[in-house]
Design a protein around this motif. Structure first.
Motif, short mmCIF file in Angstrom:
data_model
loop_
_atom_site.label_atom_id
_atom_site.label_comp_id
_atom_site.label_asym_id
_atom_site.label_seq_id
_atom_site.Cartn_x
_atom_site.Cartn_y
_atom_site.Cartn_z
N LEU A 86 -3.85 -5.06 -2.20
CA LEU A 86 -4.46 -3.73 -2.28
C LEU A 86 -3.54 -2.69 -1.68
O LEU A 86 -3.34 -1.60 -2.26
CB LEU A 86 -5.81 -3.72 -1.58
N LEU A 87 -2.96 -2.98 -0.51
CA LEU A 87 -2.05 -2.01 0.11
C LEU A 87 -0.86 -1.72 -0.79
O LEU A 87 -0.44 -0.56 -0.92
CB LEU A 87 -1.59 -2.55 1.47
N PRO A 140 -3.36 6.75 4.17
CA PRO A 140 -4.00 7.99 3.71
C PRO A 140 -4.92 7.81 2.51
O PRO A 140 -5.72 8.70 2.21
CB PRO A 140 -2.80 8.87 3.34
N SER A 141 -4.82 6.68 1.82
CA SER A 141 -5.65 6.46 0.64
C SER A 141 -6.73 5.40 0.87
O SER A 141 -7.22 4.78 -0.07
CB SER A 141 -4.78 6.05 -0.55
N VAL A 142 -7.08 5.20 2.13
CA VAL A 142 -8.15 4.26 2.48
C VAL A 142 -9.18 4.97 3.34
O VAL A 142 -8.83 5.68 4.29
CB VAL A 142 -7.61 3.02 3.24
N THR A 143 -10.44 4.78 3.01
CA THR A 143 -11.54 5.21 3.86
C THR A 143 -12.19 3.96 4.43
O THR A 143 -12.60 3.07 3.67
CB THR A 143 -12.59 6.01 3.08
N VAL A 144 -12.27 3.88 5.75
CA VAL A 144 -12.91 2.76 6.43
C VAL A 144 -14.27 3.21 6.93
O VAL A 144 -14.39 4.23 7.61
CB VAL A 144 -12.05 2.29 7.63
N LEU A 171 -2.03 0.53 -3.60
CA LEU A 171 -2.24 1.90 -3.11
C LEU A 171 -0.89 2.61 -2.93
O LEU A 171 -0.74 3.78 -3.29
CB LEU A 171 -3.00 1.87 -1.78
N ASP A 172 0.08 1.90 -2.38
CA ASP A 172 1.40 2.51 -2.15
C ASP A 172 2.09 2.87 -3.47
O ASP A 172 2.83 3.87 -3.54
CB ASP A 172 2.28 1.56 -1.34
N SER A 173 1.85 2.09 -4.51
CA SER A 173 2.50 2.35 -5.80
C SER A 173 1.75 3.40 -6.62
O SER A 173 2.28 3.89 -7.62
CB SER A 173 2.59 1.06 -6.62
N GLY A 174 0.52 3.72 -6.22
CA GLY A 174 -0.30 4.64 -6.98
C GLY A 174 -1.12 3.96 -8.07
O GLY A 174 -1.88 4.64 -8.78
N GLN A 175 -0.99 2.64 -8.20
CA GLN A 175 -1.82 1.93 -9.18
C GLN A 175 -3.30 2.11 -8.85
O GLN A 175 -4.13 2.32 -9.73
CB GLN A 175 -1.45 0.44 -9.22
#
Length: 314
Positions: A238-239, A270-274, A242-246
């Protein structure tokens, strides 16, 4: 009913303060007000255990009179394979829990659908106009897992006019929702899901169901909402996605280790909400009525409700 049952409440001490009064009230309403409800008892005297899998009770062998274990949680992965448990195990299926999950899921799906984060977090003097989301009818949402919670969420999202497809391992039917199953159905559902909600149980067959291969099947920039179980997702995959923009964003309420360790990269990404496993807390009032209904049924010789299939694991 003749002899009134002995009910052992086996959970962390703070839970007793939350559940004692609601359980006693539900027992009284069911005509079982004189039943014995305790946090300690000689094992051979116990008829029912109201149970949290993180309690001190892990060996059920001494409970020779036990009729059923009534789980406080919807998840049973931490008890279902206990080889000392040889009596019926009921999972928590509660209207309050379902309503809470529907509210949390629809809230976060709408948040991602409308792109609300850009305005919530962008209070920096920049006028971000001109970005208009599609209408819900043009937004494709997938729901993996069509049990009680997944079905309720799929129906609610359909009611908001989203284009919903639900997937389960075996065939299911839900009014207004396209349903798929099996490996081909999973691939098809992932390929169309601009927002994906995970509500599967944690079993050997569902662990890492989102991995590098399956994440790559999703539309580029898709959003993931996971209030189901942490092990459904391969964290490293998943990380990377997220880093690739997929994957555009992941809102995660459940994790392999809870509480989520402070050093885990999800916190700073920055693209994860916990969120701290709050998607749907069990409400003591409604949950107590569910538990006591099973005790009443057991005492009246009726079948228990919401029994776990040990082979399936849920």
């Amino acid at each position: 009913m003749t002899n009134l049952p002995v009910i052992l409440f086996a959970a962390k001490p703070q839970r007793w303060g939350q559940y004692e009064a609601p359980l006693r009230a539900a027992l009284a309403d069911a005509g079982l007000g004189d039943a014995t409800l305790v946090t300690e008892a000689a094992p051979e005297t116990v008829d029912y255990i109201v149970y949290a899998p993180n309690s001190d009770v892990q060996d059920f062998t001494p409970y020779t009179r036990l009729k059923a274990v009534l789980n406080l949680w919807a998840g049973v992965e931490d008890v279902v394979h206990n080889k000392t448990l040889r009596v019926p195990l009921a999972r928590m299926v509660d209207d309050g829990l379902t309503e809470g999950m529907v509210e949390w899921v629809t809230g976060h799906v709408l948040r991602h659908h409308l792109g609300m984060d850009a305005h919530i977090h962008g209070q920096d003097g920049v006028w971000r106009a001109g970005i208009v989301p599609p209408l819900a009818r043009d937004r494709r949402v997938g729901v993996l897992g069509l049990g009680a919670l997944g079905s309720a969420c799929a129906k609610a999202l359909h009611g908001l006019n989203f284009d919903v497809t639900g997937w389960s391992r075996s065939p299911k039917s839900i009014d207004g929702t396209t349903t798929t199953h099996g490996e081909d159905g999973l691939a098809d559902t992932l390929a169309r899901s601009e927002i994906l909600v995970l509500l599967l149980p944690d079993t050997p067959g569902t662990q890492n169901i989102l991995n590098a291969r399956t994440l790559a099947l999703m539309p580029k920039g898709a959003m993931i909402v996971n209030p189901g179980r942490g092990p459904l997702i391969d964290d490293d995959a998943l990380l990377a996605a997220l880093d690739s923009g997929q994957i555009g964003h992941a809102t995660l309420d459940v994790f392999r280790t809870e509480p989520l360790p402070p050093a885990h990269p999800f916190w700073a990404h920055p693209s994860v909400t916990v969120t701290p496993h709050i998607a749907s807390e069990t409400r003591p009032g409604s949950a107590s009525r569910v538990i006591v209904e099973n005790i009443r049924r057991g005492e009246d010789g009726l079948p228990f409700l919401h029994l776990v299939d040990r082979d399936l694991g849920y």
